[in-house]
Design a protein around this motif. Structure first.
Motif, short mmCIF file in Angstrom:
data_model
loop_
_atom_site.label_atom_id
_atom_site.label_comp_id
_atom_site.label_asym_id
_atom_site.label_seq_id
_atom_site.Cartn_x
_atom_site.Cartn_y
_atom_site.Cartn_z
N PHE A 1 0.39 -5.82 -6.47
CA PHE A 1 1.23 -7.00 -6.40
C PHE A 1 2.67 -6.61 -6.66
O PHE A 1 2.95 -5.49 -7.12
CB PHE A 1 0.77 -8.08 -7.39
CG PHE A 1 0.94 -7.70 -8.85
CD1 PHE A 1 -0.04 -6.96 -9.51
CD2 PHE A 1 2.07 -8.08 -9.56
CE1 PHE A 1 0.11 -6.61 -10.85
CE2 PHE A 1 2.23 -7.73 -10.89
CZ PHE A 1 1.26 -6.99 -11.54
N ILE A 2 3.58 -7.53 -6.35
CA ILE A 2 5.01 -7.30 -6.58
C ILE A 2 5.51 -8.32 -7.58
O ILE A 2 5.31 -9.52 -7.39
CB ILE A 2 5.80 -7.38 -5.25
CG1 ILE A 2 5.53 -6.12 -4.42
CG2 ILE A 2 7.29 -7.58 -5.51
CD1 ILE A 2 6.23 -6.07 -3.09
N GLU B 1 -3.18 -6.91 -2.04
CA GLU B 1 -2.27 -6.06 -1.26
C GLU B 1 -0.88 -6.65 -1.19
O GLU B 1 -0.69 -7.84 -1.41
CB GLU B 1 -2.81 -5.95 0.17
CG GLU B 1 -2.47 -7.15 1.06
CD GLU B 1 -3.54 -7.56 2.05
OE1 GLU B 1 -4.65 -7.02 2.02
OE2 GLU B 1 -3.24 -8.46 2.85
N VAL B 2 0.07 -5.79 -0.85
CA VAL B 2 1.39 -6.25 -0.42
C VAL B 2 1.75 -5.54 0.88
O VAL B 2 1.32 -4.41 1.12
CB VAL B 2 2.49 -5.99 -1.48
CG1 VAL B 2 2.22 -6.79 -2.74
CG2 VAL B 2 2.63 -4.52 -1.79
#
Lengths: 138, 138, 138
Positions: free
Chosen positions: C51-52, C100-101
């Motif tokens: 993650f961001i 996911e990113v």
């Protein structure tokens, strides 16, 4: 391979709000000239989201109340992040709604289902922030 | 660059359900001829998800109970969206589970970890709905 | 079109933890030679996330407490998945934080906003696990 990049800027006057950015995504796709490929659309800030859902004000109200229940803003002191900040809840709301969407491009159009609309979701507004559109394909 | 597009159609007989679509994604990849690239797989409806997790019935039961706790369907009247609708909870459950996955393609295969399986998650079924597979690469 | 693949391996000594993998993503991008395209970064395990968000320890503590509130580990017996397992909560935490990113590549750099950092989020550690970086573009 063609690529295209555009920033969308926002200044939501309230702390929270949802903005339909489907028209800007469609305009970007036309400008890009891409007929087959992928569009990435992501918030460039970590207290905001880009997500796909319905453009229906009742639902947006429901999202607002629901996110506040799952990740309440008050009391601000419950979060360690809130030292000189007061937006920890916004970092959580953003994780539930997501950072980004990836949309297929088919025959020069956003390949969306009948009710899919792309939104910028602001959880800590009242300042200039932005989202990124990146398109790759041919 | 090669591109490929396929719609997967579902008619889940119950309100909610999870369907393993990994075989269809693999078949699409073979048809596409793409050896290196990306697969986007997304729900085309805003009350459904595509997500990756375990193909284990106990876990699916746990997800069902957990999502109902986080975004309860009843009372239906708690949501403003539910004017002529009764599926506001489905719009929320979908945000937690996500709209889409992007999977790498390496040497002609879905580049998944050992337990990763792709699911269509239905939260408002009993009608025909669909997911999109879009593949780009070469 | 260029493509690039790399696995990142982790062995988080505790059950849960967040690791900033932005430097590894940047190094992979340099190695790939891609100047314009997309980076996919995903967990290859179904009890972990990529993650961001912010690289701020207070926020990470808040995420930890918040995820435990939304998807509590104890009592372990509340989950049907926990037959011979004890990690059902990890499968839920991962869905909230995401698998996911996808990050744009522009002029040879990760096209991130000012505070965006990429994290591997572990929810069932104390063993070797991995994430995938896949880059496509030119």
């Amino acid at each position: 391979m063609k690529t295209y990049r555009k920033e969308l800027w926002f200044n939501v006057p309230t702390r929270r709000g949802f903005i339909n950015i489907t028209p800007q995504a469609e305009a970007s796709l036309r400008e890009s000239g891409v007929k087959e490929g992928l569009v990435l659309c992501n918030a460039m800030h970590i207290t905001a989201s880009v997500f796909i859902n319905d453009d229906e004000p009742g639902l947006h109200h429901d999202y607002e109340a629901w996110l506040e229940k799952l990740a309440p803003r008050e009391p601000v002191s419950q979060y360690r992040h809130n030292v000189g900040e007061d937006n920890a809840d916004a970092h959580m709301k953003r994780q539930i709604m997501g950072r980004e969407v990836v949309v297929a491009v088919t025959e020069g159009k956003l390949d969306l289902g009948p009710w899919e609309q792309i939104f910028y979701g602001e959880f800590d507004g009242r300042r200039k922030k932005r989202a990124l559109i990146k398109i790759i394909g041919e």
